[in-house]
Design a protein around this motif. Structure first.
Motif, PDB file in Angstrom:
ATOM      1  N   ALA A   1      33.351  33.899  36.244  1.00  0.00           N
ATOM      2  CA  ALA A   1      34.329  33.307  37.171  1.00  0.00           C
ATOM      3  C   ALA A   1      33.556  32.587  38.266  1.00  0.00           C
ATOM      4  CB  ALA A   1      35.217  34.389  37.780  1.00  0.00           C
ATOM      5  N   LYS A   2      34.250  31.642  38.922  1.00  0.00           N
ATOM      6  CA  LYS A   2      33.634  30.942  40.051  1.00  0.00           C
ATOM      7  C   LYS A   2      33.600  31.879  41.256  1.00  0.00           C
ATOM      8  CE  LYS A   2      36.706  27.673  39.721  1.00  0.00           C
ATOM      9  NZ  LYS A   2      37.553  26.509  39.964  1.00  0.00           N
ATOM     10  N   PRO A   3      32.609  31.703  42.139  1.00  0.00           N
ATOM     11  CA  PRO A   3      32.626  32.468  43.385  1.00  0.00           C
ATOM     12  C   PRO A   3      33.914  32.169  44.152  1.00  0.00           C
ATOM     13  CG  PRO A   3      30.530  31.330  43.122  1.00  0.00           C
ATOM     14  CD  PRO A   3      31.438  30.830  42.033  1.00  0.00           C
ATOM     15  N   ILE A   4      34.372  33.106  44.964  1.00  0.00           N
ATOM     16  CA  ILE A   4      35.652  32.959  45.658  1.00  0.00           C
ATOM     17  C   ILE A   4      35.684  31.723  46.547  1.00  0.00           C
ATOM     18  CG2 ILE A   4      35.071  34.445  47.620  1.00  0.00           C
ATOM     19  CD1 ILE A   4      38.046  35.471  47.390  1.00  0.00           C
ATOM     20  N   ASP A   5      34.533  31.345  47.119  1.00  0.00           N
ATOM     21  CA  ASP A   5      34.528  30.176  47.996  1.00  0.00           C
ATOM     22  C   ASP A   5      34.608  28.856  47.228  1.00  0.00           C
ATOM     23  OD1 ASP A   5      31.950  30.450  46.986  1.00  0.00           O
ATOM     24  OD2 ASP A   5      30.984  29.839  48.853  1.00  0.00           O
ATOM     25  N   GLU A   6      34.569  28.921  45.905  1.00  0.00           N
ATOM     26  CA  GLU A   6      34.714  27.730  45.072  1.00  0.00           C
ATOM     27  C   GLU A   6      36.048  27.707  44.321  1.00  0.00           C
ATOM     28  OE1 GLU A   6      31.312  27.303  42.480  1.00  0.00           O
ATOM     29  OE2 GLU A   6      29.910  27.649  44.130  1.00  0.00           O
ATOM     30  N   GLN A   7      36.873  28.706  44.553  1.00  0.00           N
ATOM     31  CA  GLN A   7      38.169  28.785  43.873  1.00  0.00           C
ATOM     32  C   GLN A   7      39.261  28.151  44.726  1.00  0.00           C
ATOM     33  OE1 GLN A   7      39.265  32.680  42.402  1.00  0.00           O
ATOM     34  NE2 GLN A   7      37.134  33.234  42.080  1.00  0.00           N
ATOM     35  N   GLU A   8      40.288  27.697  44.057  1.00  0.00           N
ATOM     36  CA  GLU A   8      41.466  27.163  44.732  1.00  0.00           C
ATOM     37  C   GLU A   8      42.276  28.344  45.289  1.00  0.00           C
ATOM     38  OE1 GLU A   8      42.328  23.934  45.195  1.00  0.00           O
ATOM     39  OE2 GLU A   8      40.391  23.428  44.277  1.00  0.00           O
ATOM     40  N   PRO A   9      42.979  28.135  46.395  1.00  0.00           N
ATOM     41  CA  PRO A   9      43.801  29.212  46.958  1.00  0.00           C
ATOM     42  C   PRO A   9      44.772  29.822  45.942  1.00  0.00           C
ATOM     43  CG  PRO A   9      43.642  27.416  48.516  1.00  0.00           C
ATOM     44  CD  PRO A   9      42.985  26.937  47.237  1.00  0.00           C
ATOM     45  N   LYS A  10      45.329  28.984  45.063  1.00  0.00           N
ATOM     46  CA  LYS A  10      46.260  29.486  44.053  1.00  0.00           C
ATOM     47  C   LYS A  10      45.565  30.467  43.111  1.00  0.00           C
ATOM     48  CE  LYS A  10      49.239  27.930  40.283  1.00  0.00           C
ATOM     49  NZ  LYS A  10      49.731  26.778  39.521  1.00  0.00           N
ATOM     50  N   GLU A  11      44.328  30.156  42.697  1.00  0.00           N
ATOM     51  CA  GLU A  11      43.568  31.051  41.821  1.00  0.00           C
ATOM     52  C   GLU A  11      43.300  32.381  42.512  1.00  0.00           C
ATOM     53  OE1 GLU A  11      40.225  28.972  39.356  1.00  0.00           O
ATOM     54  OE2 GLU A  11      40.421  27.862  41.258  1.00  0.00           O
ATOM     55  N   ILE A  12      42.921  32.316  43.784  1.00  0.00           N
ATOM     56  CA  ILE A  12      42.628  33.530  44.552  1.00  0.00           C
ATOM     57  C   ILE A  12      43.888  34.380  44.681  1.00  0.00           C
ATOM     58  CG2 ILE A  12      41.887  34.428  46.799  1.00  0.00           C
ATOM     59  CD1 ILE A  12      40.240  31.772  47.082  1.00  0.00           C
ATOM     60  N   ALA A  13      45.010  33.728  44.983  1.00  0.00           N
ATOM     61  CA  ALA A  13      46.280  34.444  45.143  1.00  0.00           C
ATOM     62  C   ALA A  13      46.692  35.133  43.841  1.00  0.00           C
ATOM     63  CB  ALA A  13      47.370  33.490  45.609  1.00  0.00           C
ATOM     64  N   ILE A  14      46.532  34.445  42.724  1.00  0.00           N
ATOM     65  CA  ILE A  14      46.898  35.024  41.426  1.00  0.00           C
ATOM     66  C   ILE A  14      46.008  36.222  41.117  1.00  0.00           C
ATOM     67  CG2 ILE A  14      46.844  34.608  38.928  1.00  0.00           C
ATOM     68  CD1 ILE A  14      47.902  31.744  39.564  1.00  0.00           C
ATOM     69  N   ASP A  15      44.717  36.086  41.368  1.00  0.00           N
ATOM     70  CA  ASP A  15      43.778  37.184  41.118  1.00  0.00           C
ATOM     71  C   ASP A  15      44.101  38.377  42.017  1.00  0.00           C
ATOM     72  OD1 ASP A  15      41.538  38.187  39.676  1.00  0.00           O
ATOM     73  OD2 ASP A  15      40.249  37.791  41.412  1.00  0.00           O
ATOM     74  N   ALA A  16      44.355  38.104  43.283  1.00  0.00           N
ATOM     75  CA  ALA A  16      44.705  39.184  44.216  1.00  0.00           C
ATOM     76  C   ALA A  16      46.011  39.859  43.788  1.00  0.00           C
ATOM     77  CB  ALA A  16      44.828  38.638  45.632  1.00  0.00           C
ATOM     78  N   LEU A  17      46.977  39.069  43.345  1.00  0.00           N
ATOM     79  CA  LEU A  17      48.252  39.626  42.886  1.00  0.00           C
ATOM     80  C   LEU A  17      48.035  40.613  41.745  1.00  0.00           C
ATOM     81  CD1 LEU A  17      51.452  39.596  42.668  1.00  0.00           C
ATOM     82  CD2 LEU A  17      51.077  37.883  40.894  1.00  0.00           C
ATOM     83  N   HIS A  18      47.284  40.198  40.720  1.00  0.00           N
ATOM     84  CA  HIS A  18      47.082  41.076  39.565  1.00  0.00           C
ATOM     85  C   HIS A  18      46.316  42.339  39.941  1.00  0.00           C
ATOM     86  CE1 HIS A  18      48.939  38.151  37.075  1.00  0.00           C
ATOM     87  NE2 HIS A  18      47.935  37.290  37.084  1.00  0.00           N
ATOM     88  N   HIS A  19      45.299  42.196  40.784  1.00  0.00           N
ATOM     89  CA  HIS A  19      44.554  43.380  41.206  1.00  0.00           C
ATOM     90  C   HIS A  19      45.421  44.265  42.114  1.00  0.00           C
ATOM     91  CE1 HIS A  19      41.086  41.189  39.601  1.00  0.00           C
ATOM     92  NE2 HIS A  19      40.575  42.403  39.426  1.00  0.00           N
ATOM     93  N   GLY A  20      46.315  43.642  42.878  1.00  0.00           N
ATOM     94  CA  GLY A  20      47.253  44.408  43.693  1.00  0.00           C
ATOM     95  C   GLY A  20      48.229  45.198  42.837  1.00  0.00           C
ATOM     96  N   VAL A  21      48.736  44.565  41.790  1.00  0.00           N
ATOM     97  CA  VAL A  21      49.623  45.260  40.848  1.00  0.00           C
ATOM     98  C   VAL A  21      48.884  46.456  40.255  1.00  0.00           C
ATOM     99  CG1 VAL A  21      50.727  45.076  38.565  1.00  0.00           C
ATOM    100  CG2 VAL A  21      51.095  43.289  40.280  1.00  0.00           C
ATOM    101  N   TYR A  22      47.635  46.233  39.860  1.00  0.00           N
ATOM    102  CA  TYR A  22      46.829  47.314  39.284  1.00  0.00           C
ATOM    103  C   TYR A  22      46.677  48.469  40.276  1.00  0.00           C
ATOM    104  CZ  TYR A  22      42.967  50.060  37.600  1.00  0.00           C
ATOM    105  OH  TYR A  22      42.208  51.123  37.207  1.00  0.00           O
ATOM    106  N   ALA A  23      46.249  48.159  41.500  1.00  0.00           N
ATOM    107  CA  ALA A  23      45.996  49.215  42.488  1.00  0.00           C
ATOM    108  C   ALA A  23      47.281  49.953  42.857  1.00  0.00           C
ATOM    109  CB  ALA A  23      45.341  48.622  43.733  1.00  0.00           C
ATOM    110  N   LEU A  24      48.367  49.209  43.022  1.00  0.00           N
ATOM    111  CA  LEU A  24      49.642  49.832  43.367  1.00  0.00           C
ATOM    112  C   LEU A  24      50.126  50.754  42.249  1.00  0.00           C
ATOM    113  CD1 LEU A  24      51.881  49.995  45.481  1.00  0.00           C
ATOM    114  CD2 LEU A  24      52.979  48.067  44.365  1.00  0.00           C
ATOM    115  N   ALA A  25      50.040  50.278  41.017  1.00  0.00           N
ATOM    116  CA  ALA A  25      50.469  51.105  39.879  1.00  0.00           C
ATOM    117  C   ALA A  25      49.583  52.341  39.748  1.00  0.00           C
ATOM    118  CB  ALA A  25      50.442  50.288  38.583  1.00  0.00           C
ATOM    119  N   THR A  26      48.283  52.174  39.929  1.00  0.00           N
ATOM    120  CA  THR A  26      47.377  53.324  39.854  1.00  0.00           C
ATOM    121  C   THR A  26      47.758  54.353  40.908  1.00  0.00           C
ATOM    122  OG1 THR A  26      45.573  51.845  39.182  1.00  0.00           O
ATOM    123  CG2 THR A  26      44.960  54.057  39.816  1.00  0.00           C
TER     124      THR A  26
END
Length: 178
Positions: A121-146
């Protein structure tokens, strides 16, 4: 035969077991979240798990046709294993939102460092805000469900029953003085 109540190894084993079950359930939730998002955004599936596994452990699919299957196996194994971290957090006595936030930080933080390091994956400072938001969303779903599953599995623990008893005793004592 009397069983020792403060069995540290038993508590560790229980926390790890609950963590694994919570990690498995959370991986299912994250996978569902990703499937829905990919359908909406038309994004292709990531092959980051295979890339990292090849670079770190020398694991590669036997053929190009096997790549998606191996990718999913690694995804599920990795997500399930991260549940152990939630179990260890639970041993500290943390639960609910504080434990979930710590777990989220560990899981997503590791992803943000490990994936770019292994060219998955690209480093976070090279990603578009939309990509970062989507990644954070999925990891948030994971952490919340866990966290939800872990706390539900831990609700009947000896420590929880002991805390409830102390709280009830305290309520009874306070009621006597009113």
């Amino acid at each position: 035969m009397k069983i020792h109540e403060d069995n540290a190894l038993g508590a560790l084993g229980s926390a790890i077991g609950r963590g694994l079950l919570a990690g498995l359930a959370a991986t299912a939730a994250m996978t569902l979240s990703q499937m829905i998002e990919m359908k909406i955004t038309k994004r292709e599936s990531s092959n980051a798990p295979v890339k990292v596994a090849k670079e770190t452990a020398g694991i590669a699919p036997a053929s190009p046709e096997e790549k998606p299957k191996l990718n999913q196996e690694i995804h599920w194994s990795y997500g399930t294993a991260w549940g152990v971290a939630r179990g260890l957090i639970g041993l500290t006595g943390l639960k609910g939102l504080p434990a979930t936030l710590i777990h989220f930080g560990a899981v997503w933080g590791t992803s943000l460092v490990m994936l770019p390091k292994h060219n998955a994956a690209k480093p976070i400072d090279e990603q578009e805000p939309k990509e970062i938001a989507i990644d954070a969303l999925h990891h948030g779903v994971y952490a919340l469900a866990t966290g939800l599953v872990y706390d539900a599995l831990d609700a009947g623990s000896r420590r929880e029953r002991k805390l409830r008893k102390v709280a009830n005793d305290l309520k009874t004592l306070i009621a006597k003085f009113k």
